[in-house]
Design a protein around this motif. Structure first.
Motif, short mmCIF file in Angstrom:
data_model
loop_
_atom_site.label_atom_id
_atom_site.label_comp_id
_atom_site.label_asym_id
_atom_site.label_seq_id
_atom_site.Cartn_x
_atom_site.Cartn_y
_atom_site.Cartn_z
N ASN A 197 0.82 -1.12 -0.17
CA ASN A 197 -0.09 0.05 -0.01
C ASN A 197 1.02 1.22 -0.09
O ASN A 197 2.14 1.12 0.15
CB ASN A 197 -0.75 -0.11 1.26
CG ASN A 197 -0.21 -0.10 2.61
OD1 ASN A 197 0.90 0.49 2.52
ND2 ASN A 197 -0.79 -0.96 3.43
N ASN B 4 -13.16 -10.89 -4.87
CA ASN B 4 -12.95 -10.02 -3.69
C ASN B 4 -11.66 -9.84 -3.64
O ASN B 4 -11.30 -8.51 -3.04
CB ASN B 4 -13.62 -11.11 -2.47
CG ASN B 4 -13.50 -10.24 -1.15
OD1 ASN B 4 -13.95 -9.04 -1.04
ND2 ASN B 4 -12.71 -10.77 -0.22
N ASP C 153 -10.78 -6.63 -5.74
CA ASP C 153 -11.38 -5.72 -5.17
C ASP C 153 -10.26 -5.00 -4.07
O ASP C 153 -10.01 -3.76 -4.18
CB ASP C 153 -12.76 -5.88 -4.40
CG ASP C 153 -13.70 -6.15 -5.37
OD1 ASP C 153 -13.41 -5.73 -6.60
OD2 ASP C 153 -14.96 -6.48 -4.87
N VAL C 154 -9.83 -5.94 -3.34
CA VAL C 154 -8.86 -5.55 -2.24
C VAL C 154 -7.46 -4.92 -2.95
O VAL C 154 -6.84 -3.98 -2.60
CB VAL C 154 -8.50 -6.81 -1.55
CG1 VAL C 154 -7.19 -6.50 -0.58
CG2 VAL C 154 -9.60 -7.10 -0.56
N TYR C 155 -7.08 -5.66 -4.14
CA TYR C 155 -5.79 -5.16 -4.88
C TYR C 155 -6.28 -3.81 -5.31
O TYR C 155 -5.15 -2.96 -5.30
CB TYR C 155 -5.56 -6.15 -6.06
CG TYR C 155 -4.63 -5.76 -7.07
CD1 TYR C 155 -3.20 -5.79 -6.46
CD2 TYR C 155 -4.92 -5.12 -8.08
CE1 TYR C 155 -2.17 -5.21 -7.41
CE2 TYR C 155 -3.93 -4.73 -9.06
CZ TYR C 155 -2.73 -4.83 -8.55
OH TYR C 155 -1.73 -4.25 -9.38
N HIS C 156 -7.49 -3.72 -5.99
CA HIS C 156 -7.62 -2.46 -6.58
C HIS C 156 -7.81 -1.30 -5.63
O HIS C 156 -7.23 -0.20 -5.89
CB HIS C 156 -8.97 -2.37 -7.25
CG HIS C 156 -9.11 -3.34 -8.57
ND1 HIS C 156 -8.08 -3.39 -9.54
CD2 HIS C 156 -10.00 -3.93 -8.89
CE1 HIS C 156 -8.26 -4.15 -10.33
NE2 HIS C 156 -9.41 -4.73 -10.36
N THR C 157 -8.08 -1.69 -4.39
CA THR C 157 -8.40 -0.37 -3.41
C THR C 157 -7.09 -0.25 -2.64
O THR C 157 -6.78 0.79 -2.31
CB THR C 157 -9.33 -1.28 -2.29
OG1 THR C 157 -10.50 -1.27 -2.88
CG2 THR C 157 -9.66 -0.06 -1.13
N GLN C 158 -6.39 -1.35 -2.36
CA GLN C 158 -5.17 -1.05 -1.51
C GLN C 158 -3.72 -1.12 -2.34
O GLN C 158 -3.01 -0.16 -2.08
CB GLN C 158 -4.96 -2.08 -0.35
CG GLN C 158 -6.02 -2.57 0.36
CD GLN C 158 -5.81 -3.42 1.56
OE1 GLN C 158 -4.69 -4.10 1.73
NE2 GLN C 158 -6.74 -3.80 2.54
N GLU D 212 -3.11 -1.03 -5.94
CA GLU D 212 -3.06 -0.41 -7.25
C GLU D 212 -2.64 0.93 -6.86
O GLU D 212 -2.08 1.62 -7.77
CB GLU D 212 -4.47 -0.46 -7.85
CG GLU D 212 -4.33 -0.72 -9.42
CD GLU D 212 -5.50 -1.01 -10.10
OE1 GLU D 212 -5.44 -1.89 -10.97
OE2 GLU D 212 -6.58 -0.59 -9.80
N PRO D 213 -3.22 1.89 -5.98
CA PRO D 213 -2.59 3.11 -5.85
C PRO D 213 -1.23 3.38 -5.67
O PRO D 213 -0.82 4.37 -5.76
CB PRO D 213 -3.40 3.50 -4.50
CG PRO D 213 -4.57 2.73 -4.49
CD PRO D 213 -4.29 1.39 -5.02
#
Length: 218
Positions: A89, A171, A174-179, A181-182
């Motif tokens: 992250n 799921n 989704d965690v990858y995109h949220t945490q 990927e940024p």
């Protein structure tokens, strides 16, 4: 070279990391290996991590960062490393930057393995593992067993792991995109990101990665 490897679950990061580390003569440092090593050796950080994991909680960033720092300070990592699963992250990425600056070092590249989401789901949800030996892995599309549900190697029953179902994979994405990927945007701002397609044969992806890394170094 000092490289961070990023990509969604199912992108083949572990496989590519092993090949790239060998080609570049640098150690492959994976978060999973760090956790296992620290826990098995009973280090202070390992004990802390185990306590959180046993309670079903996420291991705090500072514990993960501490393990990564210890590993990067070992002799074999002085001239470079390939990080796989760390940073996860933006706060970990910032901590890594601080660590490297403190040691008068910097990252050379962030290699982003790109895979379409539907392909990730197909890759992971199609996996079947042998109950007798988890090293025997098949795939309903890419490496189907001769007899459905039966391991070619030992005749054991093939099954789908609970964390390989389509719902679980989506799921995890989704965690990858949220945490995670940024961190790609974070490193793009530093001009470090090199993106390649992770589709195709393993050796083709490795060649693509090596070519992109050599260009970025040049």
């Amino acid at each position: 070279m000092r490289i961070v490897l990023v990509g969604p679950p199912g992108a083949g990061k572990g496989t590519q990391a092993a090949f790239l580390a060998k080609n570049l003569s640098i150690p492959h440092i994976s978060t999973g290996d760090l956790f296992r090593a620290n826990i098995s050796q009973g280090t202070e950080l390992g004990k802390k991590a185990k306590a959180y994991m046993d309670a079903g909680d996420l291991v705090p960033d500072e514990v993960t960062i501490g393990m990564a720092k210890d590993r990067m300070e070992q002799a074999d990592a002085v001239n470079g490393f390939l990080l796989d699963g760390f940073p996860r992250n933006v706060s970990q990425a910032e901590a890594l930057d601080s660590m490297l600056q403190g040691a008068d070092m910097k990252l050379d590249a962030v290699l982003d393995l790109e895979v379409p989401e539907d392909e990730v789901v197909k890759r992971i949800a199609g996996r079947r593992i042998c109950r007798n030996d988890s090293a025997h892995v098949f795939h309903v599309s890419y490496k189907a067993p001769k007899t459905e549900g039966v391991c070619d190697a030992c005749g054991g029953e093939l099954y789908q792991r609970p964390d390989d179902t389509e719902d679980t994979v989506r799921n995890r994405l989704d965690v990858y995109h949220t945490q995670t990927e940024p961190i790609i945007d974070y490193y793009k701002a530093q001009g470090l990101v090199v993106t390649i397609s992770a589709l195709g044969e393993v050796q083709d992806v490795t060649r693509r990665a090596m070519g992109a890394l050599n260009k970025s170094e040049g």
